[in-house]
Design an enzyme around this catalytic site. Structure first.
Site, PDB file in Angstrom:
ATOM      1  N   SER A 153       0.833  -1.192   0.000  1.00  6.02           N
ATOM      2  CA  SER A 153       0.000   0.000   0.000  1.00  6.02           C
ATOM      3  C   SER A 153       0.873   1.250   0.000  1.00  6.02           C
ATOM      4  O   SER A 153       1.680   1.445  -0.904  1.00  6.02           O
ATOM      5  CB  SER A 153      -0.959  -0.040   1.193  1.00  6.02           C
ATOM      6  OG  SER A 153      -1.982   0.923   1.053  1.00  6.02           O
ATOM      7  N   ASP A 303      -6.025  -3.549  -2.326  1.00  7.12           N
ATOM      8  CA  ASP A 303      -4.887  -3.218  -1.461  1.00  7.12           C
ATOM      9  C   ASP A 303      -4.168  -4.453  -0.920  1.00  7.12           C
ATOM     10  O   ASP A 303      -4.793  -5.393  -0.432  1.00  7.12           O
ATOM     11  CB  ASP A 303      -5.405  -2.374  -0.297  1.00  7.12           C
ATOM     12  CG  ASP A 303      -4.310  -1.654   0.451  1.00  7.12           C
ATOM     13  OD1 ASP A 303      -3.471  -2.328   1.065  1.00  7.12           O
ATOM     14  OD2 ASP A 303      -4.303  -0.407   0.426  1.00  7.12           O
TER      15      ASP A 303
END
Length: 497
Positions: A153, A303
């Site tokens: 991320s 993610d």
């Protein structure tokens, strides 16, 4: 709540289907991100201009695997054919000593955390200052000292930005410059609109993502396109990298790493797409619909934090399995004694929940708390496992985890872009370095404080990185750009100077 800081005052609706990238041609993928993104908004912190690139040293770097293709192109323009140690003009390329079987592989792992990426970027800035002081090289960069950088991320965006090359084959950004992605442009990624009613915003976000992806994509493109206009791909990256995501189209974890990208364009992706994939936080952004540069592999990703918010363990196993980039003597795999691992978190809190408080909770109450338990618990489990592994092999000093557990409630959310919160995150990073380092003790079953602070241990880790690099340079029989008649030791000293 603190003056509306807990979350943004409002968010922009998610992008419509017609704004999402298509998979028709490779040219359309490049056209989609552009090379000169337009600024988004006029407010401070909402522009998408990338910072000035770090100073360049050496000549244009070309991947060894692309040598034939690049040579043909250069010959058409009358340039010299490049070799493994030179560019098209015959000039020496920057030296990145690869790990030898006797070397310690140096690994950097960066956690995810949205705007909390301010914390690891600040710690990496301090590390880079230490490396410059200890090596005597004012242009020392993180990429010069780590063999593998893993990220999830926000940590994945930092990892890619730190390893993105300029035309001279040097990192485009210092750690401080890479950190401006969050400190300067948080308002672009998570835009605020004070004129939208907060209740309506919350209702709307139940049914669709909170933010459009287009501003983030333009911002990524502004950072990951060279000043000459070259759009970078995974194959261009300076050092091996490991970026996590989850492919919902094929229902499996996906790891981006450059070993595959060097072998086939079917495994090579735009760096903007890699960053978009690892940071596509569910409910905040739409999934990332991406494809390889030859359009043969298509992915729909969310993610990487859903599988490995702390990617340090994945990075260690990648080094053990990848003997091409990290060679060993014989068939035996590398052990913890053969690695130096620095893992940097993006902050967490240690909020506890009592039985009486939770025994009547249903789905609505558990929704927020369960996310924290899963993300922070995942990161802590990785830390515990690595502590046990390194300690069992007598290599405790080879592993360092820096993480603050004093994260305030209003700073825990991923999209709090209030200037006061960004300043608070920066201050937390400084405070974290003054805290005592903590290590998992299997005998007592939890983390225990050590005798040194995180900064003292980071300083010791920087000593190890500098010593490892110097040892490799001394082992090199020849380095292009240095005197052919110099001894190995003299060459290493000349390069360090």
């Amino acid at each position: 709540m603190e003056n509306g800081e807990d979350r943004n005052d409002s968010q922009v609706p998610a992008e419509a289907d017609d704004e999402r990238p298509s998979f028709k041609t490779r040219e359309q993928v490049y056209d989609r991100i552009g090379t000169q993104p337009d600024p988004v908004g006029e407010a401070p912190g909402q522009g998408v201009e990338a910072p000035e690139r770090g100073a360049a040293n050496g000549a244009d770097a070309l991947d060894a695997e692309r040598e034939t293709e690049a040579a043909v192109d250069l010959q058409k323009h009358g340039a010299k054919r490049p070799t493994a140690d030179t560019d098209g003009d015959g000039k020496a390329k920057p030296v990145y000593p690869r790990p030898r079987p006797s070397s310690k592989v140096c690994i950097l792992s960066i956690d995810g955390g949205g705007v909390r990426g301010v914390i690891p970027s600040k710690i990496l800035t301090r590390l880079e200052q230490m490396l410059a002081e200890k090596s005597g090289d004012p242009d020392a960069r993180v990429a010069d000292y780590f063999d593998l950088v893993a990220g999830t991320s926000a940590g994945g965006i930092l990892a890619v930005t730190l390893l993105a090359p300029n035309e001279a084959g040097r990192p485009m950004f210092s750690a401080a410059e890479a950190g401006t992605f969050f400190t300067r442009h948080a308002g672009t990624i998570f835009p605020r609109n004070k004129h939208t009613v907060k209740v309506w915003r919350l209702v709307k976000n139940v049914f669709r993502p909170a933010y459009r992806a287009r501003p983030l994509e333009k911002l990524l493109a502004s950072y990951l396109t060279t000043p000459a206009g070259k759009t970078l791909t995974l194959k261009d990256i300076l050092r091996p990298v490991l970026i996590t995501t989850y492919d919902i189209l094929h229902a499996r974890p996906l790891f981006f790493f450059c070993q595959r990208a060097r072998l086939s364009p079917s495994h090579d992706y735009l760096l903007t797409d890699v960053c978009r994939a690892t940071s596509a936080a569910p409910a905040l952004f739409p999934p990332a619909r991406i494809s390889s540069v030859d359009q043969k592999n298509r992915r729909v990703c969310v993610d990487g934090g859903v599988i490995a918010n702390n990617p340090a363990l994945a990075a260690v196993h990648h080094v053990m399995a990848n003997t091409e980039d990290f060679p060993t003597d014989g068939p035996a795999r590398r052990s913890c004694r053969d690695m130096l691992v620095l893992s940097i978190g993006a902050g967490q809190d240690e909020t506890t929940l009592e039985y009486e408080q939770t025994r009547k909770w249903g789905m609505a109450k558990w929704a927020g708390a369960l996310l924290d338990v899963m993300v922070f618990g995942n990161a802590n489990m990785t830390h515990y496992q690595l502590c046990i592994a390194f300690d069992s092999e007598g290599a405790r000093d080879n592993y360092l985890r820096i993480e603050t557990t004093r994260l305030p409630k209003q700073s825990k959310v991923l999209d709090n872009t209030h200037p006061r919160n960004l300043a608070r995150l920066s201050a937390l990073a400084d405070e974290c370095l003054t805290e005592r380092a903590r290590y998992y003790d299997p005998e007592v079953g939890h983390l225990v404080p050590m005798g040194q602070t995180n900064e003292e241990r980071l300083d010791r880790f920087a000593d190890q990185l500098v010593a490892e690099r110097r040892a490799r340079l001394q082992q090199q029989p020849h380095r292009s750009g240095l005197s052919d008649g110099a001894t190995n030791v003299d060459e290493a000293r000349a390069f360090e100077q």
